[in-house]
Design an enzyme around this catalytic site. Structure first.
Site, PDB file in Angstrom:
ATOM      1  CG  ASP A  64       0.960  31.140 -29.204  1.00  0.00           C
ATOM      2  OD1 ASP A  64       1.145  30.255 -30.064  1.00  0.00           O
ATOM      3  OD2 ASP A  64       0.756  32.331 -29.502  1.00  0.00           O
ATOM      4  CG  ASP A 210      -2.322  33.063 -34.067  1.00  0.00           C
ATOM      5  OD1 ASP A 210      -3.244  33.268 -33.268  1.00  0.00           O
ATOM      6  OD2 ASP A 210      -1.190  32.762 -33.699  1.00  0.00           O
TER       7      ASP A 210
END
Lengths: 301, 301
Positions: A64, A210
């Site tokens: 992603d 992240d």
């Protein structure tokens, strides 16, 4: 400083949301940060010119955040691009990109440079006369870096009234803007501060996604103007953070507060949530200046 | 036989068009053919259930036909899929997929089988009791196969009136449907054709993209019911065909005519054209039954 969110949702692309990708325009440079599947279509949709993108920063190699990279690189070639392209990202990004090009018997029409990262220490990865980009080592399930974009201080601003008053020739203006004092024909020395105003403050932007909650990033992002920090979960799902190595909105706000950030922009929402508004409400309990990223949203700072 | 076009345009994805991918539903099986970037979103958009896709056929490793594969495979894993998934495609598809999974430190929650192709001869790649899939070696810039999907003839249809007339026990019905004759208690032998009607004709579908004009495929696609054949260009741009190894609409129609196809479906249009209608007009000058593929279009044959 303009930030365009192309996608800011976690995990799988959906018809209504896109995985991570954003464009930062700073000092007239355009930097692409992360490149999830569909990024090239999002760039077209938001009318961001492909030709202005010369530097792509990839945080980590989860799909992603980078499955759209090979498509963008290929499209640049199909469009006959000639300008150099630089890709910054974890070791492996070069191997997989070149393998995909090889399998399709394709090549780029431009020079493609990979700057592969392996260090767990913060390092400068890009620098020119106006901007410096530094990695922010993050803690995630795979090797991950955020990126800190720092404008360099610009020239001092000319005090036109003052310089005209002293009848200073325009030939000296650049010297004055660079901070120099001026000696007049009559021998008087005019200190720079009489002839200039302070330059606009140099802005900074930190992209942190992240990551699990980690205060190790605080020294790097201290006093950052805008902090984009992932908030995959709300506190009600905080139990998933450790295993998935993600953050809650409250944790992101805590980082923003401890870093003395100007503005916190939340993103990387889990697609389990029907609305993203609760992320803002949760973060506001800790930190005052919170914005919600959303696909297609444009922030001017 | 239902054909759903998820994307049918050449080269780069755009906001309004998608690269090649389509779903063929035949005998209650659902086959995904090619998987350009964004295919998983197109599947969602058209409400095609991920869980029904167990076999993916990739024609070749150009980006507009397979850059969406890794995203779909990853999404299946994120959704916790358990059913086996089979991928058929040129040698290399396994290496690049596994490398991407390795770099993201990910794995699938299901068994993922690759059936890599290297032969330049037509071969059976899939067969069950109702459908057989055969490769159609194509001529393109890289190793490429089309795929021929052939229904097997079903059971003969019971002539209820006749079997009741002879007071045949239902226990014999399956034998009759399978083509067997029946010996009555009184010794009379009733030939099968008195007890049954012919089964529905077995349908076939051929996917041929990408390829230059080649009659070498004719023996494989002879009498096919539906032929999807690429038509990247119109005759006015025929000069590009040899270098790029693509076809014009007129060439596609010539193949359809020589193969005695039932219906020709055109696709893989170059994005240079403002309208696709001229493709149909051009093909109709050679072949009568022409349909235009377009993103989102559903054909029932």
């Amino acid at each position: 400083m303009i930030l365009t969110i192309l996608g800011c949702y976690a995990a799988t692309p959906r018809t209504i949301t896109n995985p991570t990708s954003q464009v930062l325009e700073i000092k007239n440079r355009m930097f692409l940060i992360d490149c999830g599947e569909g990024t090239q279509v999002q760039l077209r949709k938001h009318k961001l010119k492909f030709s202005r993108i010369n530097h792509i920063f990839i945080s980590h190699l989860h799909g992603d955040h980078f499955y759209g990279l090979i498509g963008l690189i290929s499209t640049f070639a199909l469009l006959g691009r000639k300008t150099d392209l630089h890709v910054y990202g974890p070791k492996g990004v070069k191997e997989v990109t070149l393998l995909q090009l090889k399998l399709s018997n394709s090549w780029t029409t431009y020079n493609l440079y990979f700057h592969e990262l392996e260090s767990t220490e913060s390092q400068v990865v890009y620098e020119d006369d106006k901007v410096v980009v530094t990695t922010i080592p993050l803690k995630h399930r795979v090797y991950t870096n955020g990126y800190h974009f720092q404008e360099k201080s610009g020239d001092r601003k000319l005090n036109i009234e003052a310089v005209e008053n002293y009848e200073i020739d325009t030939a000296y203006y650049q010297k004055i803007k660079s901070g120099g004092d001026i000696t007049l024909d009559d021998g008087r020395v005019i200190p720079n501060e009489e002839l200039t105003f302070d330059p606009l403050p140099a802005k900074s932007y930190a992209f942190c996604s992240d990551t699990v909650y980690t205060e190790s990033i605080l020294p790097i992002i201290n006093n950052v103007d805008v902090l984009y920090h992932e908030s995959t979960f709300l506190q009600s799902e905080e139990q998933y953070c450790e295993k998935t190595m993600h953050c809650t909105a409250q944790q992101a706000a805590t980082i923003a507060k401890k870093a003395n950030a100007g503005t916190l922009v939340l993103g990387h929402y889990s697609t389990r949530y029907g609305s993203i508004e609760p992320f803002k409400q949760e973060a506001l309990t800790v930190f005052d200046n919170v914005e919600l990223a959303d696909d297609g949203k444009v922030f001017e700072f």
